[in-house]
Design a protein around this motif. Sequence first.
Motif, PDB file in Angstrom:
ATOM      1  N   ASP A 298     -10.341  18.718  14.557  1.00  0.00           N
ATOM      2  CA  ASP A 298     -11.408  19.071  15.673  1.00  0.00           C
ATOM      3  C   ASP A 298     -10.490  20.177  16.794  1.00  0.00           C
ATOM      4  N   ARG A 299      -9.306  20.496  16.487  1.00  0.00           N
ATOM      5  CA  ARG A 299      -8.603  21.314  17.250  1.00  0.00           C
ATOM      6  C   ARG A 299      -8.712  22.927  16.592  1.00  0.00           C
ATOM      7  N   LEU A 300      -9.325  23.055  15.427  1.00  0.00           N
ATOM      8  CA  LEU A 300      -9.189  24.133  14.571  1.00  0.00           C
ATOM      9  C   LEU A 300      -9.900  25.432  15.371  1.00  0.00           C
ATOM     10  N   ASP A 301     -10.914  25.083  15.778  1.00  0.00           N
ATOM     11  CA  ASP A 301     -11.912  26.134  16.789  1.00  0.00           C
ATOM     12  C   ASP A 301     -11.508  26.331  17.918  1.00  0.00           C
ATOM     13  N   LYS A 302     -10.409  25.632  18.463  1.00  0.00           N
ATOM     14  CA  LYS A 302     -10.019  25.841  19.841  1.00  0.00           C
ATOM     15  C   LYS A 302      -8.515  26.305  19.836  1.00  0.00           C
ATOM     16  N   LEU A 303      -7.971  26.946  18.842  1.00  0.00           N
ATOM     17  CA  LEU A 303      -6.628  27.138  18.802  1.00  0.00           C
ATOM     18  C   LEU A 303      -6.298  28.436  19.586  1.00  0.00           C
ATOM     19  N   ASN A 304      -7.046  29.355  19.774  1.00  0.00           N
ATOM     20  CA  ASN A 304      -7.127  30.348  20.743  1.00  0.00           C
ATOM     21  C   ASN A 304      -6.907  30.015  22.157  1.00  0.00           C
ATOM     22  N   GLN A 305      -7.737  28.825  22.605  1.00  0.00           N
ATOM     23  CA  GLN A 305      -7.816  28.240  23.782  1.00  0.00           C
ATOM     24  C   GLN A 305      -6.298  27.719  24.157  1.00  0.00           C
ATOM     25  N   ILE A 306      -6.045  26.809  23.043  1.00  0.00           N
ATOM     26  CA  ILE A 306      -4.824  25.842  22.972  1.00  0.00           C
ATOM     27  C   ILE A 306      -3.524  26.815  23.350  1.00  0.00           C
ATOM     28  N   PHE A 307      -3.398  27.803  22.518  1.00  0.00           N
ATOM     29  CA  PHE A 307      -2.335  28.690  22.241  1.00  0.00           C
ATOM     30  C   PHE A 307      -2.233  29.466  23.643  1.00  0.00           C
ATOM     31  N   SER A 308      -3.136  29.914  24.142  1.00  0.00           N
ATOM     32  CA  SER A 308      -3.256  30.494  25.344  1.00  0.00           C
ATOM     33  C   SER A 308      -2.732  29.698  26.613  1.00  0.00           C
ATOM     34  N   ARG A 309      -3.123  28.348  26.657  1.00  0.00           N
ATOM     35  CA  ARG A 309      -2.600  27.594  27.575  1.00  0.00           C
ATOM     36  C   ARG A 309      -1.154  27.399  27.217  1.00  0.00           C
ATOM     37  N   ILE A 310      -0.700  27.207  26.066  1.00  0.00           N
ATOM     38  CA  ILE A 310       0.712  27.053  25.996  1.00  0.00           C
ATOM     39  C   ILE A 310       1.584  28.276  26.542  1.00  0.00           C
ATOM     40  N   GLU A 311       0.981  29.464  25.990  1.00  0.00           N
ATOM     41  CA  GLU A 311       1.652  30.739  26.260  1.00  0.00           C
ATOM     42  C   GLU A 311       1.783  30.804  27.944  1.00  0.00           C
ATOM     43  N   GLU A 312       0.865  30.331  28.653  1.00  0.00           N
ATOM     44  CA  GLU A 312       0.731  30.272  30.260  1.00  0.00           C
ATOM     45  C   GLU A 312       2.109  29.565  30.280  1.00  0.00           C
ATOM     46  N   TRP A 313       2.296  28.511  29.712  1.00  0.00           N
ATOM     47  CA  TRP A 313       3.769  27.630  30.084  1.00  0.00           C
ATOM     48  C   TRP A 313       4.799  28.498  29.596  1.00  0.00           C
ATOM     49  N   THR A 314       5.009  29.141  28.401  1.00  0.00           N
ATOM     50  CA  THR A 314       6.130  29.625  27.920  1.00  0.00           C
ATOM     51  C   THR A 314       6.465  30.816  28.745  1.00  0.00           C
ATOM     52  N   MET A 315       5.653  31.516  29.279  1.00  0.00           N
ATOM     53  CA  MET A 315       5.755  32.717  30.172  1.00  0.00           C
ATOM     54  C   MET A 315       6.560  32.418  31.274  1.00  0.00           C
ATOM     55  N   THR A 316       6.657  31.221  31.673  1.00  0.00           N
ATOM     56  CA  THR A 316       7.342  30.562  32.879  1.00  0.00           C
ATOM     57  C   THR A 316       8.684  30.260  32.372  1.00  0.00           C
ATOM     58  N   LYS A 317       9.177  30.377  31.110  1.00  0.00           N
ATOM     59  CA  LYS A 317      10.399  29.871  30.573  1.00  0.00           C
ATOM     60  C   LYS A 317      11.290  31.269  29.771  1.00  0.00           C
ATOM     61  N   THR A 318      12.285  31.148  29.635  1.00  0.00           N
ATOM     62  CA  THR A 318      13.020  32.013  28.785  1.00  0.00           C
ATOM     63  C   THR A 318      12.857  31.279  27.426  1.00  0.00           C
ATOM     64  N   LYS A 319      13.121  32.224  26.248  1.00  0.00           N
ATOM     65  CA  LYS A 319      12.782  31.783  24.842  1.00  0.00           C
ATOM     66  C   LYS A 319      13.856  30.292  24.578  1.00  0.00           C
ATOM     67  N   PHE A 320      14.894  30.619  25.354  1.00  0.00           N
ATOM     68  CA  PHE A 320      16.105  29.543  25.161  1.00  0.00           C
ATOM     69  C   PHE A 320      15.523  28.189  26.205  1.00  0.00           C
ATOM     70  N   GLU A 321      15.132  28.475  27.078  1.00  0.00           N
ATOM     71  CA  GLU A 321      14.444  27.223  27.965  1.00  0.00           C
ATOM     72  C   GLU A 321      13.484  26.673  27.464  1.00  0.00           C
ATOM     73  N   VAL A 322      12.604  27.130  26.630  1.00  0.00           N
ATOM     74  CA  VAL A 322      11.617  26.647  25.726  1.00  0.00           C
ATOM     75  C   VAL A 322      12.264  25.653  24.663  1.00  0.00           C
ATOM     76  N   MET A 323      13.277  26.084  24.172  1.00  0.00           N
ATOM     77  CA  MET A 323      14.104  25.379  22.980  1.00  0.00           C
ATOM     78  C   MET A 323      14.729  24.247  23.555  1.00  0.00           C
ATOM     79  N   ASP A 324      15.274  24.358  24.872  1.00  0.00           N
ATOM     80  CA  ASP A 324      15.953  23.243  25.533  1.00  0.00           C
ATOM     81  C   ASP A 324      15.010  22.164  26.005  1.00  0.00           C
ATOM     82  N   THR A 325      13.760  22.343  26.214  1.00  0.00           N
ATOM     83  CA  THR A 325      12.747  21.772  26.810  1.00  0.00           C
ATOM     84  C   THR A 325      12.100  20.931  25.396  1.00  0.00           C
ATOM     85  N   CYS A 326      11.791  21.727  24.567  1.00  0.00           N
ATOM     86  CA  CYS A 326      10.999  21.039  23.350  1.00  0.00           C
ATOM     87  C   CYS A 326      11.635  20.385  22.175  1.00  0.00           C
TER      88      CYS A 326
END
Length: 424
Positions: A298-326
């Motif tokens: 069901d998510r396949l047609d919403k990937l742009n929306q989903i990844f845009s939302r995830i990117e809003e979050w990743t843009m608040t973290k360094t790439k290493f902080e993303v690793m530390d969280t995930c």
Amino acid sequence: MKALEGVKILDFTHVQSGPTCTQLLAWFGADVIKVEQPGVGDATRKQLVDVPGADSLYFTMLNHNKRSIELNAKNETGKAVLTRLIEECDVLVENFAPGALDRMGFSWDRIQEINPRIIMASVKGFGPGKYEDCKVYENVAQCAGGAASTTGFLDGPPLVTGAQIGDSGTGLHLALGIVTALFQREKSGRGQKVLAPMQDGVINLCRVKLRDQQRLATGPLKEYSQFGEGIPFGDATPRAGNDSGGGQPGRILKCKGWETDPNAYTYFIIQAAVWEKVCDVIDEPEWKTAPGFAKPADRLDKLNQIFSRIEEWTMTKTKFEVMDTCNPLDIPVGPILSTKEIMEDEGLRATGTIVDVDHPERGRYVSVGCPIKLSDSPVEVVRSPLLGEHTVEILQQVLGYEGDELEKVISSGAVGEARKVAAE
């Protein structure tokens, strides 16, 4: 004891594909004797030179742990020396243009006559067929092997990758062929030919794209972004941007600092098993059960929306902080590491994947160490040889030349002018 200790490799390779192979064998303990044209040597010694008067990084980083002998195989004395080298060695590796060895008077039949146990390993651009006489370079191999047609974004041109899958990738394939042939020789007692065409090596590394080519016959490739965007598929595997090739949606997303750092990005995969954890991380808990979001299909047609939302979050973290969280949550992510960050990585240095090497002409430089680790055959990375540095040593220790016979070889011009001085 090193894994390949006692194995002698006659290295007639140059540039990248062949030297990648023979360097790997040298790291595992083989005695690699690099044959070079007197006064000239491997062309890469003087390509992309950064330190005047010294061998280039292009050469040094592909020729560790080898010995160099200058030898003119067109000279009659040189032919005699080469014949003795073939008698003594276990493997001959070459990446000449097709037919070059034959023109030198050393066809496969002649080589077998000299040493029936020898293995002759060759890199060529293409295998037998209408293109077998064509010259091939890295990017040509990537294009002919299916990599370029499937790399890039759907609305852009084909792209080659920065990874040298045509040259170094083929060298790795050839090394496997050589050790396999050595293993078989223990049982059969016979040598054989090993061929690694560059096109074939790239095709092997692109196997998932050939997988997708066949899947097109039964319907669209649903894990590709273009499916969710409603873009029709053609008759060949398309370019998929940064989509994951493993069936799980994944993309490269901006991280904190991306405005000024070209590598402030992370790769983020929405693995079905951790979907609920992803929702919690990005503060979208309702997506866990919401219609159109709860199930992967069901998510396949919403990937742009989903990844845009995830990117809003990743843009608040360094790439290493993303690793530390995930990473503690088993959410698959990975930083986009620059070459500078890789060279400075403490973990890679601790394992010997990145090493410092001292060189008498260019000083200290950073290089890639052995990517394969054997517990009983540790690798010490030794600097690349100077041109003809081991000529006299090889003539004496490997071939047994001494006294007047040695002096005759040196004075013949078959092994370079510089070696005359070294022998005195």
